[in-house]
Structure formats: structure tokens, C-alpha cells
Design an enzyme around this catalytic site. Structure first.
Site, PDB file in Angstrom:
ATOM      1  N   ARG A  34       2.481 -15.479  -5.274  1.00 44.01           N
ATOM      2  CA  ARG A  34       1.734 -15.358  -6.886  1.00 44.01           C
ATOM      3  C   ARG A  34       0.692 -14.634  -6.878  1.00 44.01           C
ATOM      4  O   ARG A  34      -0.226 -14.803  -8.395  1.00 44.01           O
ATOM      5  CB  ARG A  34       1.976 -17.002  -7.820  1.00 44.01           C
ATOM      6  CG  ARG A  34       1.716 -17.434  -8.701  1.00 44.01           C
ATOM      7  CD  ARG A  34       1.762 -18.701  -9.557  1.00 44.01           C
ATOM      8  NE  ARG A  34       1.940 -18.525 -10.760  1.00 44.01           N
ATOM      9  CZ  ARG A  34       0.814 -19.671 -11.329  1.00 44.01           C
ATOM     10  NH1 ARG A  34      -0.252 -20.327 -10.376  1.00 44.01           N
ATOM     11  NH2 ARG A  34       0.913 -19.801 -12.498  1.00 44.01           N
ATOM     12  N   ILE A  60       0.426 -16.499 -17.438  1.00 40.09           N
ATOM     13  CA  ILE A  60       1.679 -16.490 -16.754  1.00 40.09           C
ATOM     14  C   ILE A  60       2.004 -17.890 -15.986  1.00 40.09           C
ATOM     15  O   ILE A  60       1.061 -18.612 -16.276  1.00 40.09           O
ATOM     16  CB  ILE A  60       1.599 -15.997 -15.039  1.00 40.09           C
ATOM     17  CG1 ILE A  60       2.684 -16.226 -14.310  1.00 40.09           C
ATOM     18  CG2 ILE A  60      -0.742 -16.594 -14.744  1.00 40.09           C
ATOM     19  CD1 ILE A  60       1.722 -15.741 -12.612  1.00 40.09           C
ATOM     20  N   SER A  61       3.248 -18.457 -16.266  1.00 39.68           N
ATOM     21  CA  SER A  61       4.227 -19.108 -16.573  1.00 39.68           C
ATOM     22  C   SER A  61       3.464 -20.601 -15.324  1.00 39.68           C
ATOM     23  O   SER A  61       3.125 -20.214 -14.491  1.00 39.68           O
ATOM     24  CB  SER A  61       5.759 -19.442 -16.605  1.00 39.68           C
ATOM     25  OG  SER A  61       5.854 -18.938 -17.351  1.00 39.68           O
ATOM     26  N   GLN A  62       3.422 -22.167 -15.390  1.00 39.78           N
ATOM     27  CA  GLN A  62       3.205 -22.490 -14.462  1.00 39.78           C
ATOM     28  C   GLN A  62       4.188 -22.668 -13.213  1.00 39.78           C
ATOM     29  O   GLN A  62       5.918 -22.630 -13.938  1.00 39.78           O
ATOM     30  CB  GLN A  62       3.230 -24.226 -15.530  1.00 39.78           C
ATOM     31  CG  GLN A  62       2.718 -25.752 -14.235  1.00 39.78           C
ATOM     32  CD  GLN A  62       2.995 -26.151 -14.694  1.00 39.78           C
ATOM     33  OE1 GLN A  62       3.484 -26.419 -15.925  1.00 39.78           O
ATOM     34  NE2 GLN A  62       3.401 -27.591 -14.434  1.00 39.78           N
TER      35      GLN A  62
END
Ligand code: SAH
Length: 215
Positions: A34, A60-62
Site C-alpha cells: 500500500r 484511497i479506501s481504508q
């Protein structure tokens, strides 16, 4: 980026404790750095379980949400998947490790180009990208085994659901009248009938109709 990061192991353990139990999904997350997908200034938070800002005012998503949405799709390596909202490319990279091919659409050129460079660097050759309005889906490639929308749809996205195969699954955050968002899983049965179930409350940036004007 080839260095394995101890922080990713920590993150995967935390996701498992929070309900991401599918070992293939956990392995895909473990193999996806990530740190490569977040802006430099947030790199120390790359493996925190939280959403982070990316370019063009997007996020950016969790990781937990990525894990749960990916798990909800019940992917296998024969699946052709459509993602709406490439963003950083992180979710697409995770999907690419589980599915045969991922088609992903982003309305911002800047984000699409940055994501493309990351896919190349990670040698993820089974991702096909397009810049444009994802609310129309990708008719030339339809139908899809799986569809994932990573932006909040104002209403049930009929055009996209029309591109879902019999036996297919779609996972979509849909806005509620009260201003909250619920992650909905749509299941199209062998006869073509569509059922839906609410999975959890989520908070995504809005799905915006039309081309992005700048960037
Ligand atoms: N999946 C991404 C999350 C991105 S946030 C990741 O893993 O990083 C949602 C993204 O959806 C944003 O980049 C936004 O620009 C994009 N988006 C919003 N409306 C869209 C549309 N109609 N078509 C394509 N992309 C859209």
C-alpha cells in the site's frame, strides 16, 4: 518496490481480527504494498487502517473496507471484474491477484496515469484501464462476473447492474435519503433475477456522472 514490509503483516492480522477471514483475500492484501499507492507525505501512515487523501481531492479506501468488499465479491481466478473508481489503483491491484482480469475506470486522467505506473511497477498485467465516466460501465467488455464500485452512488446503478452476468455479484456503496451510505451486495441469479442485501455502513467519495473537466 520488492521489499516486504513488516507493517503489512501487522495490518493483515488486524484485518483478520475484524472479519476479513478469506485467506486468499488476506494473501492478496499482504502481497500488495500500500506504501506504493499513497502520496509520499503519508507514507508513514500507509499501513494504518485508515483512508488517506490522494490527488484530485480523492481518497484511497481504508484497508478494512477494501478487505471486506473484496471478500464480499467471492472472487475466483476465472472472473472478469469491473471496477468503477480506479483512484490510487490499490483496490484494483488487490483484485488483480484474485481474478482473471480487471477492467477499471477512472474519471481523472492524473489518477489513472499514476495508477498505471504502479501496475507496471508491480507487473500486474491483467488490469485494463479506461479514463471516462464509469456510471456507463464498459459495454464493449460486458457482461462481467463481478462489479465493484468504489465511490458512493446516488441511486441503485441500473446501467452497471445490467452489465452483470447471471450468477454475478456486485458490491456498491449507495447513498441513503438520510445522507449516510450503505454498502449493498447485488446477486444476479441464474434466471437473471436480482436480489440485494445491505452489508454495512460506509463512507466513500461521491460517484460523479460525466467526464472530469480538468486533470
Ligand atoms: N478504488 C480506489 C478508491 C478511489 S476513491 C483506490 O483503491 O484507491 C473513488 C474514485 O472514484 C475517485 O478516484 C473518483 O475520481 C472516482 N470516480 C468518481 N466518479 C466516477 C465516475 N463516474 N467514473 C469513474 N470514476 C469515478
Amino acid at each position: 518496490m520488492t521489499e516486504p514490509d513488516a507493517r503489512v503483516i501487522q495490518l493483515v492480522m488486524s484485518l483478520r481480527g475484524q472479519g476479513v477471514t478469506d485467506k486468499h483475500v488476506l494473501a492478496a492484501i499482504e502481497r500488495t504494498p500500500r506504501g506504493l499507492f499513497v502520496p509520499e507525505r503519508f507514507s508513514e501512515h500507509a499501513y494504518d487502517d485508515r483512508a488517506l487523501p490522494i490527488d484530485c481531492g480523492q481518497t484511497i479506501s481504508q484497508p478494512l473496507v477494501v478487505g471486506l468488499m473484496t471478500q464480499a465479491l467471492k472472487l475466483d481466478d476465472r472472473h472478469k471484474v469491473l471496477e468503477i473508481g480506479t483512484g490510487s489503483g490499490y483496490q484494483a491491484a488487490v483484485l488483480a491477484r484474485l481474478a482473471r482480469r480487471v477492467y477499471t475506470i477512472e474519471r481523472y486522467r492524473t489518477l489513472a496515469k499514476e495508477a498505471e505506473a504502479r501496475f507496471t511497477q508491480l507487473r500486474l498485467t491483467n488490469i485494463t484501464q479506461r479514463i471516462g465516466d464509469g456510471t456507463k460501465g464498459w459495454p464493449e467488455q460486458a457482461p462481467f462476473d463481478r462489479i465493484i464500485v468504489t465511490a458512493g452512488a446516488p441511486v441503485r446503478p441500473e446501467t452497471l447492474l445490467d452489465q452483470l452476468k447471471p450468477g454475478g455479484i456486485a458490491v456498491v456503496p449507495v447513498n441513503n435519503a438520510s445522507g449516510t451510505q450503505t454498502l449493498i451486495r447485488y446477486l444476479r441469479d441464474a434466471e437473471g433475477e436480482l436480489a440485494e442485501e445491505a452489508l454495512m455502513d460506509v463512507r466513500f467519495v461521491p460517484l460523479v456522472e460525466g467526464e472530469a473537466k480538468a486533470l
